[in-house]
Design an enzyme around this catalytic site. Structure first.
Site, PDB file in Angstrom:
ATOM      1  N   ALA A   1     -14.073  47.621 -21.482  1.00 39.33           N
ATOM      2  CA  ALA A   1     -13.708  48.943 -21.998  1.00 39.33           C
ATOM      3  C   ALA A   1     -14.112  48.957 -23.472  1.00 39.33           C
ATOM      4  CB  ALA A   1     -12.208  49.151 -21.846  1.00 39.33           C
TER       5      ALA A   1
ATOM      6  N   GLY B   1     -13.070  45.241 -18.549  1.00 39.76           N
ATOM      7  CA  GLY B   1     -13.298  46.400 -17.684  1.00 39.76           C
ATOM      8  C   GLY B   1     -14.636  46.333 -16.942  1.00 39.76           C
TER       9      GLY B   1
ATOM     10  N   GLU C   1     -13.901  44.255 -14.035  1.00 38.17           N
ATOM     11  CA  GLU C   1     -13.020  45.062 -13.169  1.00 38.17           C
ATOM     12  C   GLU C   1     -13.821  46.127 -12.402  1.00 38.17           C
ATOM     13  OE1 GLU C   1     -10.337  45.600 -16.615  1.00 38.17           O
ATOM     14  OE2 GLU C   1      -8.738  45.211 -15.175  1.00 38.17           O
TER      15      GLU C   1
ATOM     16  N   GLU D   1      -9.096  39.904 -21.760  1.00 38.86           N
ATOM     17  CA  GLU D   1      -8.133  40.828 -22.380  1.00 38.86           C
ATOM     18  C   GLU D   1      -6.989  40.115 -23.091  1.00 38.86           C
ATOM     19  OE1 GLU D   1      -9.538  41.292 -19.437  1.00 38.86           O
ATOM     20  OE2 GLU D   1      -9.930  43.417 -19.050  1.00 38.86           O
TER      21      GLU D   1
HETATM   22  N1  CAA Z   1     -16.261  47.474 -26.747  1.00 41.89           N
HETATM   23  C1  CAA Z   1     -16.908  48.043 -27.784  1.00 41.89           C
HETATM   24  N2  CAA Z   1     -18.040  47.515 -28.328  1.00 41.89           N
HETATM   25  C2  CAA Z   1     -18.509  46.381 -27.780  1.00 41.89           C
HETATM   26  C3  CAA Z   1     -17.879  45.731 -26.713  1.00 41.89           C
HETATM   27  C4  CAA Z   1     -16.702  46.345 -26.177  1.00 41.89           C
HETATM   28  N3  CAA Z   1     -16.035  45.855 -25.119  1.00 41.89           N
HETATM   29  N4  CAA Z   1     -18.555  44.604 -26.404  1.00 41.89           N
HETATM   30  C5  CAA Z   1     -19.596  44.576 -27.268  1.00 41.89           C
HETATM   31  N5  CAA Z   1     -19.580  45.625 -28.100  1.00 41.89           N
HETATM   32  C6  CAA Z   1     -20.497  45.962 -29.205  1.00 41.89           C
HETATM   33  C7  CAA Z   1     -20.268  45.069 -30.402  1.00 41.89           C
HETATM   34  O1  CAA Z   1     -19.189  45.541 -31.183  1.00 41.89           O
HETATM   35  C8  CAA Z   1     -21.595  45.180 -31.092  1.00 41.89           C
HETATM   36  O2  CAA Z   1     -21.653  46.422 -31.777  1.00 41.89           O
HETATM   37  P1  CAA Z   1     -22.128  46.471 -33.347  1.00 41.89           P
HETATM   38  O3  CAA Z   1     -23.573  46.035 -33.261  1.00 41.89           O
HETATM   39  O4  CAA Z   1     -21.933  47.898 -33.687  1.00 41.89           O
HETATM   40  O5  CAA Z   1     -21.293  45.493 -34.082  1.00 41.89           O
HETATM   41  C9  CAA Z   1     -22.588  45.263 -29.942  1.00 41.89           C
HETATM   42  O6  CAA Z   1     -21.830  45.674 -28.807  1.00 41.89           O
HETATM   43  C10 CAA Z   1     -23.243  43.929 -29.616  1.00 41.89           C
HETATM   44  O7  CAA Z   1     -22.201  42.981 -29.399  1.00 41.89           O
HETATM   45  P2  CAA Z   1     -22.106  41.577 -30.177  1.00 41.89           P
HETATM   46  O8  CAA Z   1     -22.755  41.676 -31.502  1.00 41.89           O
HETATM   47  O9  CAA Z   1     -20.666  41.163 -30.152  1.00 41.89           O
HETATM   48  O10 CAA Z   1     -22.991  40.663 -29.213  1.00 41.89           O
HETATM   49  P3  CAA Z   1     -22.884  39.089 -29.044  1.00 41.89           P
HETATM   50  O11 CAA Z   1     -24.086  38.686 -28.263  1.00 41.89           O
HETATM   51  O12 CAA Z   1     -22.613  38.411 -30.330  1.00 41.89           O
HETATM   52  O13 CAA Z   1     -21.570  38.874 -28.120  1.00 41.89           O
HETATM   53  C11 CAA Z   1     -20.065  39.351 -26.285  1.00 41.89           C
HETATM   54  C12 CAA Z   1     -21.539  39.352 -26.803  1.00 41.89           C
HETATM   55  C13 CAA Z   1     -19.608  37.902 -26.101  1.00 41.89           C
HETATM   56  C14 CAA Z   1     -20.099  40.052 -24.937  1.00 41.89           C
HETATM   57  C15 CAA Z   1     -19.168  40.105 -27.294  1.00 41.89           C
HETATM   58  O14 CAA Z   1     -19.756  41.358 -27.582  1.00 41.89           O
HETATM   59  C16 CAA Z   1     -17.782  40.355 -26.812  1.00 41.89           C
HETATM   60  O15 CAA Z   1     -16.952  39.442 -26.766  1.00 41.89           O
HETATM   61  N6  CAA Z   1     -17.470  41.628 -26.443  1.00 41.89           N
HETATM   62  C17 CAA Z   1     -16.121  42.049 -26.076  1.00 41.89           C
HETATM   63  C18 CAA Z   1     -15.755  41.555 -24.696  1.00 41.89           C
HETATM   64  C19 CAA Z   1     -14.326  41.965 -24.383  1.00 41.89           C
HETATM   65  O16 CAA Z   1     -13.379  41.542 -25.003  1.00 41.89           O
HETATM   66  N7  CAA Z   1     -14.174  42.792 -23.320  1.00 41.89           N
HETATM   67  C20 CAA Z   1     -12.880  43.254 -22.891  1.00 41.89           C
HETATM   68  C21 CAA Z   1     -12.591  44.604 -23.493  1.00 41.89           C
HETATM   69  S1  CAA Z   1     -10.907  45.113 -23.244  1.00 41.89           S
HETATM   70  C22 CAA Z   1     -10.881  45.793 -21.701  1.00 41.89           C
HETATM   71  O17 CAA Z   1     -11.849  45.822 -20.980  1.00 41.89           O
HETATM   72  C23 CAA Z   1      -9.529  46.435 -21.360  1.00 41.89           C
HETATM   73  C24 CAA Z   1      -9.263  46.783 -19.975  1.00 41.89           C
HETATM   74  O18 CAA Z   1      -9.160  45.971 -19.069  1.00 41.89           O
HETATM   75  C25 CAA Z   1      -8.962  48.193 -19.652  1.00 41.89           C
END
Ligand code: CAA
Length: 257
Positions: free
Chosen positions: A66, A112, A115, A135
């Site tokens: 998400a 998400g 999911e 999460e």
């Molecule tokens: N939401 C918003 N933006 C996201 C994102 C997310 N889930 N995942 C990645 N992005 C964005 C980053 O912020 C970044 O944007 P900027 O360039 O503007 O900074 C861009 O995508 C590229 O990401 P990274 O620079 O972080 O890329 P990376 O290769 O260094 O890392 C990754 C990749 C390991 C996937 C890392 O992006 C990451 O950990 N992302 C988040 C994963 C996460 O925690 N997902 C769960 C979300 S909560 C959820 O889903 C709730 C639910 O159940 C309802």
């Protein structure tokens, strides 16, 4: 804003929905969820489409979760709405879709994003895919059905480990525990997934819809009774008559859409 590409493979009776926010690793924001909902609602009525493939653009991410930026300031009420609306508009809609839905996981499937793949009826991954429910690292828990669907697919123990550690697993481990059905090299992902979709497409559409519904209830106390009702309803379909006639006449069935 258009956050999805819609690629129809007319001859194969398959549609590919490509989630297209590559700069955000295809993270799901509310606009994207609405677009997906609208697209699925349309597909559900299109008889010429028999199965759906959901994938992500680029070769880095299926969906990285998400959109964290969208919910970072939310409180309890908005958190509840985020989860409930997402399930109603997208995640449960996919799980109970009237045609097979395949998640073609082309990279990160996190939070998400995993999911979403868990809501699909089967999951196929590329060799470089990484899957996880991180999460708890954000001070949350999975909110789009992950705590419910993951244990049903991989069992309670492994699901608790994945959710409580938040660790990402690679495609080969996901395959070993039954989280993904097949792994393919990235350049073959769509072609091979279409081949699997085509094998669904040779079956009676009413049977596929009834089977999906019955299987979805397999862990519920009324699952047995739902199966019997779905089973019995099929006896009135022309596709049932065709399937049985084809068997008795030693030929392949030709099912109506
Ligand atoms: N939401 C918003 N933006 C996201 C994102 C997310 N889930 N995942 C990645 N992005 C964005 C980053 O912020 C970044 O944007 P900027 O360039 O503007 O900074 C861009 O995508 C590229 O990401 P990274 O620079 O972080 O890329 P990376 O290769 O260094 O890392 C990754 C990749 C390991 C996937 C890392 O992006 C990451 O950990 N992302 C988040 C994963 C996460 O925690 N997902 C769960 C979300 S909560 C959820 O889903 C709730 C639910 O159940 C309802």
């Amino acid at each position: 804003m258009n956050h999805i590409n819609y690629i129809q493979k007319t001859e194969e009776h398959v549609v590919i929905i490509e989630i297209n926010r590559p700069n955000h690793l295809n993270a799901l924001n509310s606009e994207l969820i609405l677009e997906l909902e609208k697209s699925l609602d349309e597909i559900s009525h299109q008889k010429e489409i028999r199965s759906v493939i959901i994938t992500g653009t680029g070769d880095k991410a299926f969906v990285a979760g998400a959109d964290i930026k969208e919910f970072k300031d939310f409180g309890i009420k908005q958190g509840l709405e985020l989860s409930q609306v997402g399930k109603q508009k997208l995640f449960n809609k996919i799980a109970f879709f009237n045609k097979p839905v395949i998640a073609a996981i082309n990279g990160y499937a996190l939070g998400g994003g995993l999911e979403l793949a868990l809501s699909a009826h089967i999951r196929i991954a590329t060799e470089n895919a990484q899957l996880g429910l991180p999460e708890c690292s954000l001070g949350l828990i999975p909110g789009y059905g992950g705590t419910q669907r993951l244990p049903r697919i991989i069992g309670l123990g492994l699901a608790k480990e994945m959710i409580l550690t938040g660790k990402m697993i690679k495609a080969n481990e996901a395959h070993a525990i039954g989280l993904v059905n097949h792994i393919f090299p990235k350049e073959e992902l769509i072609e091979k997934t279409i081949k699997i979709a085509k094998s669904f497409n040779t079956k009676s559409p009413e049977s596929l819809c009834a089977a999906i519904k019955s299987i979805n209830h397999s862990f519920n106390k009324d699952g047995d009774s739902i199966e019997s009702h779905e089973f019995s309803k099929l006896f009135k379909t022309t596709n049932f008559k065709e399937g049985v006639s084809a068997f008795l006449e030693k030929r392949k069935p030709i099912f109506n859409k």
